[in-house]
Design an enzyme around this catalytic site. Structure first.
Site, PDB file in Angstrom:
ATOM      1  N   ASP A 128     -34.140   8.673  17.223  1.00 30.31           N
ATOM      2  CA  ASP A 128     -32.690   8.842  17.169  1.00 30.31           C
ATOM      3  C   ASP A 128     -32.031   7.942  16.128  1.00 30.31           C
ATOM      4  O   ASP A 128     -32.297   6.735  16.081  1.00 30.31           O
ATOM      5  CB  ASP A 128     -32.107   8.541  18.550  1.00 30.31           C
ATOM      6  CG  ASP A 128     -30.737   9.137  18.739  1.00 30.31           C
ATOM      7  OD1 ASP A 128     -29.774   8.540  18.239  1.00 30.31           O
ATOM      8  OD2 ASP A 128     -30.629  10.204  19.362  1.00 30.31           O
ATOM      9  N   SER A 167     -27.287  11.702  15.573  1.00 31.06           N
ATOM     10  CA  SER A 167     -27.632  12.212  16.896  1.00 31.06           C
ATOM     11  C   SER A 167     -26.794  13.447  17.231  1.00 31.06           C
ATOM     12  O   SER A 167     -26.834  14.436  16.499  1.00 31.06           O
ATOM     13  CB  SER A 167     -27.460  11.101  17.927  1.00 31.06           C
ATOM     14  OG  SER A 167     -28.059  11.447  19.153  1.00 31.06           O
TER      15      SER A 167
END
Length: 661
Positions: A415, A71
């Site tokens: 993600d 991320s």
């Protein structure tokens, strides 16, 4: 117990010893050191401002060989890998890292998240309700009133229609019916207005967000930015930063993994770098989550099974990235693959509606694509769609028909933090040849505020009895907040249990440094002011200094004249060695038992995966003899010595085969 940074053994801002060297770290961030290290960065959205100066500090002492993250950590890792490439090639480097925190001030961080016109209100509501829309958040009543005001201005038709019945009744009460009608009208106005607004929000959320690839923001710059949305959006900003750090022009083709792997090589051997990560000059790896398959993936992909729809990807990647994909060489068929089936896959992908293209080989994949796939914040940043072949048709013999029709199925990537937010293990070997540092992000304990000296807002393990305690989740005992807290803890446990268990595990705990944050710092707090961003950036730099000093300075026995002589790096290697010895006997014993059951008949005439050559068979036989000897040594070992060997260091681990992600 972990401790915060002190100046004992050296300045927190300057380490005057390298590992095994009595030299000061150069202050030039583009100086290329002789020592090497790996670094892994945890995800955390706005917490990414912690990383630039931490990475610059590491780069002054080490050449960054393995760089990984998830991320926001993947974003920082991608720019750091590009900077290392620029330093090796002499065209770029880490010089821009000091300015990145400044650049993200003055509201620029929030401006990176540019919603689509039809999801702008949803993003504002999300930020208001989470407290990320302004410094230090808002009180709960203020959040509710601000959210109501935003919903009213964001959904004017619903606001007007919802208020109309109540307003009519109020007017009738004033003109004809009396006070009871006014009160009833006011109640009706509030109830119907709230229902109308909630219905509009749900329609917006369930219709427009899925149409926008399950995100409020694509990551690309909107054509009509508001006053708060100046400059490039997240994906374009990151792509520009990667090229700048690598010493490339903004309009140049994006940096690829192959360029990282062979940086500075006169005669690059791409096949060797592709097959053996140890041959890569710069090894960047980031983690993403395939929601459709319920599993994480490490990028760049080692598989060729994924296709992309160019029209879909033009909505989430800049034109120069799409041009690089189109210009990439045709991916090569994997060894031993059916060339005919490979070509049929390609042709049917092109003929599919929409037309699909196979992802290029890993060395031709732009770095920005991997970083973007890792940071697809659920429902905020659009997920990344790919396509895979689902072969359901069988031939007359019951086997899959390699020439039959292909059924392409869309799969969604989001993600990486959903499945592996802190992939400390990315660059692990049986025994380390260079340090692998990891930066962990965590909240301050309840009631504890950050110290004015950022060096005291950092924690790490100072010795073998230390460890970083996991965060204890707390929630109310009753009410909706209790249920929400319980459900949140369930989600966190399912997604982060692996990350948490590493914090106190031998060989992991001593290479992790933790950066503490308040609830108003990092995370989803996109509206942090310049001062707060600067504090977090300094905190990251102190974290890097702390863990480097821990590895570089003598802290461990043996003692000479009452002073320790072994560094943290010495101790880390020894702990990793002891940890390996502690798990080998159990594995060897189970191998010996299973090998006895396997028998000789299957070795002589196996049902599958036969040895392809005599040399392969001979190598397997030699390994078989060595493993048999290992099992024999364990079986004949003194029980007390065996128990002592496998009892430490604690907590004891286990050795097992794991699928490569």
């Amino acid at each position: 117990m972990s401790r915060r940074l002190s100046t004992r053994g050296g300045s927190p801002t300057c380490s005057c010893r390298g590992i095994g060297e009595d030299v000061c770290m150069p202050t030039d961030p583009n100086h290329e050191p002789e020592q090497e290290c790996d670094i892994v960065l945890q995800g955390g959205t706005a917490s990414g401002v912690i990383y630039p100066r931490a990475l610059a500090a590491l780069a002054r002492r080490y050449r960054l060989r393995g760089i990984g993250g998830t991320s926001a950590g993947a974003m920082a890792a991608a720019v750091a890998a590009a900077a290392e490439y620029g330093r090796v090639t002499g065209r770029g480097g880490f010089g821009l890292f000091d300015q990145i925190p400044h650049e993200l001030g003055r509201g620029r961080m929030l401006a990176l998240f540019q919603p689509q016109p039809n999801t702008r209100t949803l993003l504002r509501l999300m930020l208001i309700l989470t407290g990320g829309d302004r410094m230090n958040g808002r009180s709960l009543p203020n959040r509710i009133f601000a959210a109501l005001g935003t919903a009213v201005t964001g959904y004017p038709p619903a606001a007007v229609l919802g208020a109309l019945p109540g307003l009519i009744l109020i007017i009738l009460g004033i003109v004809i019916a009396g006070p009871w009608a006014i009160v009833l009208g006011a109640v009706l106005l509030v109830i119907v207005e709230l229902v109308a607004l909630l219905v509009s929000i749900m329609i917006n959320l369930t219709r427009d967000v899925p149409e926008n690839s399950f995100g409020m923001c694509t990551g690309l710059t909107e054509s009509e930015p508001t006053k708060d949305e100046r400059g490039p959006a997240l994906t374009e900003w990151l792509a520009n930063k990667i090229n700048a750090a690598a010493g490339l022009q903004t309009d140049d083709p994006p940096l690829t993994f192959g360029q990282l792997w062979t940086a500075g090589c006169q005669d690059p051997d791409m096949d060797a770098a592709l097959k053996d990560p140890r041959q890569r000059r710069i090894d960047l790896r980031v983690t993403t989550t395939c929601l459709s398959e319920s599993r994480p993936y490490d990028l760049p992909f080692a598989a060729h099974r994924f296709f992309y729809d160019p029209d879909e990807w033009r909505r989430i990647f800049p034109p120069k990235v799409m041009a690089a994909l189109e210009a990439a060489a045709e991916p090569r068929s994997p060894e031993r693959a059916d060339a005919q089936s490979w070509e049929i896959d390609r042709q049917q992908g092109i003929a599919h509606s929409p037309g699909l293209c196979r992802l290029p080989d890993a060395q031709d994949l732009p770095v920005i694509i991997a970083a973007r796939m890792s940071l697809s914040m659920p429902l905020v940043i659009s997920a990344v769609p790919l396509w895979v072949i689902e072969r359901a048709d069988e031939g007359p013999d019951g086997r899959l028909d390699p020439t039959g029709p292909r059924r392409f199925v869309k799969v969604w990537f989001s993600d990486g933090g959903l499945s592996n937010n802190f992939p400390v293990q990315l660059f692990d070997a049986a025994l380390p040849t260079r340090p692998t540092y990891a930066i962990n992000l965590q909240s301050f304990p309840p009631g504890v505020q950050p110290d004015t000296d950022e060096a005291d807002n950092v924690e790490w393990a100072h010795g073998n009895n230390d460890g970083l305690a996991p965060k204890i989740a707390r929630w109310p005992n009753r009410g909706i907040a209790a249920v929400a807290g319980f459900l949140g803890a369930i989600y966190t446990s399912s997604s982060s249990w692996q990350d948490t268990t590493q914090l106190s595990f031998p060989g992991f705990r001593d290479r992790i440094v933790r950066v503490l944050q308040t609830k108003h710092e990092g995370g989803i707090n996109l509206a942090m002011d310049d001062e707060m961003i600067e504090r977090l950036a300094r905190r990251g730099e102190r974290a890097a200094d702390a863990i480097m000093n821990q590895f570089a300075e003598p802290h461990y026995p043996p003692y000479v004249d009452g002073r320790p002589t072994s560094t943290g790096w010495d101790n880390h290697r020894w702990v990793r060695y002891r940890a390996l010895l502690s798990v080998l006997p159990d594995w060897a014993e189970s191998y010996g038992l299973g090998r006895a059951v396997l028998g000789e008949r299957l070795l002589a005439d196996p049902p599958s995966y036969r040895f392809g050559s005599e040399s392969e068979r001979e190598l397997a036989g030699e390994l078989d003899r060595v493993l048999d000897e290992l099992a024999r040594v364990v079986e004949e070992a003194d029980p007390q010595a065996l128990a002592a060997l496998t009892d430490r260091p604690r907590p004891v681990g286990v050795l097992r085969r794991m699928p490569q992600v």
